[in-house]
Motif scaffolding. Structure first.
Motif, short mmCIF file in Angstrom:
data_model
loop_
_atom_site.label_atom_id
_atom_site.label_comp_id
_atom_site.label_asym_id
_atom_site.label_seq_id
_atom_site.Cartn_x
_atom_site.Cartn_y
_atom_site.Cartn_z
N MET A 1 31.55 41.41 15.60
CA MET A 1 30.77 40.20 15.68
C MET A 1 29.29 40.56 15.52
N PRO A 2 28.53 39.74 14.81
CA PRO A 2 27.11 40.02 14.63
C PRO A 2 26.35 40.11 15.95
N THR B 1 28.49 37.85 26.01
CA THR B 1 27.59 37.27 25.00
C THR B 1 26.22 37.93 25.03
N SER C 1 25.58 38.81 21.28
CA SER C 1 26.68 38.90 20.32
C SER C 1 27.16 37.47 20.07
N ALA C 2 27.16 37.06 18.81
CA ALA C 2 27.57 35.70 18.47
C ALA C 2 28.04 35.65 17.03
N ALA C 3 28.82 34.63 16.71
CA ALA C 3 29.36 34.49 15.36
C ALA C 3 28.27 34.25 14.33
N ASP C 4 27.24 33.47 14.71
CA ASP C 4 26.18 33.14 13.77
C ASP C 4 24.96 32.62 14.53
N ARG C 5 23.92 32.35 13.80
CA ARG C 5 22.66 31.88 14.39
C ARG C 5 22.85 30.56 15.14
N GLU D 1 25.39 29.55 16.80
CA GLU D 1 25.97 29.83 18.10
C GLU D 1 24.91 30.37 19.06
N HIS E 1 23.67 28.74 22.69
CA HIS E 1 23.58 29.46 23.96
C HIS E 1 22.19 29.34 24.55
N GLU F 1 18.98 38.38 13.21
CA GLU F 1 20.21 39.18 13.22
C GLU F 1 19.79 40.64 13.17
N GLN G 1 28.30 49.19 15.85
CA GLN G 1 29.70 48.82 15.61
C GLN G 1 30.36 49.76 14.60
#
Length: 96
Positions: A1-2, A36, A56-60, A62, A66, A85, A95
């Protein structure tokens, strides 16, 4: 995850920020326990007080969702927020 690096730049209302710091830190603790927030902490006051959060999140989008839940967000003590990112190459957030 990014992984994302978020920088908060705090405004001049230090009294309100300090008054609500326990709620802000509780939010961070919950986000850390959920996996997260990977790391967070205050930045020094030069040139302006702020904070750094590694998420850590799927995209901006998300990340933005938060951050909207941070008690500081509704208080107006954050003057601006930078979200970038980040690709960690070495260290605990790399990672592979």
């Amino acid at each position: 995850m990014p992984v994302f690096a978020v920088t908060y730049h705090y405004g001049p209302d230090t009294d309100t920020r300090m008054e609500h710091r326990p709620a802000h830190r509780q939010w961070q603790a919950e986000m850390n326990e959920a996996g997260t927030i990977l790391a967070s902490g205050p930045l020094d006051n030069d040139p302006q007080p702020g904070g750094l959060l590694i998420l850590s999140a799927a995209d901006r989008a998300e990340v933005e969702g938060h951050l909207a839940a941070d008690p500081y967000a509704s208080l107006g003590v954050i003057e601006s927020t930078d979200i970038r990112e980040w690709t960690p190459v070495f260290g605990p957030f790399a990672q592979g």
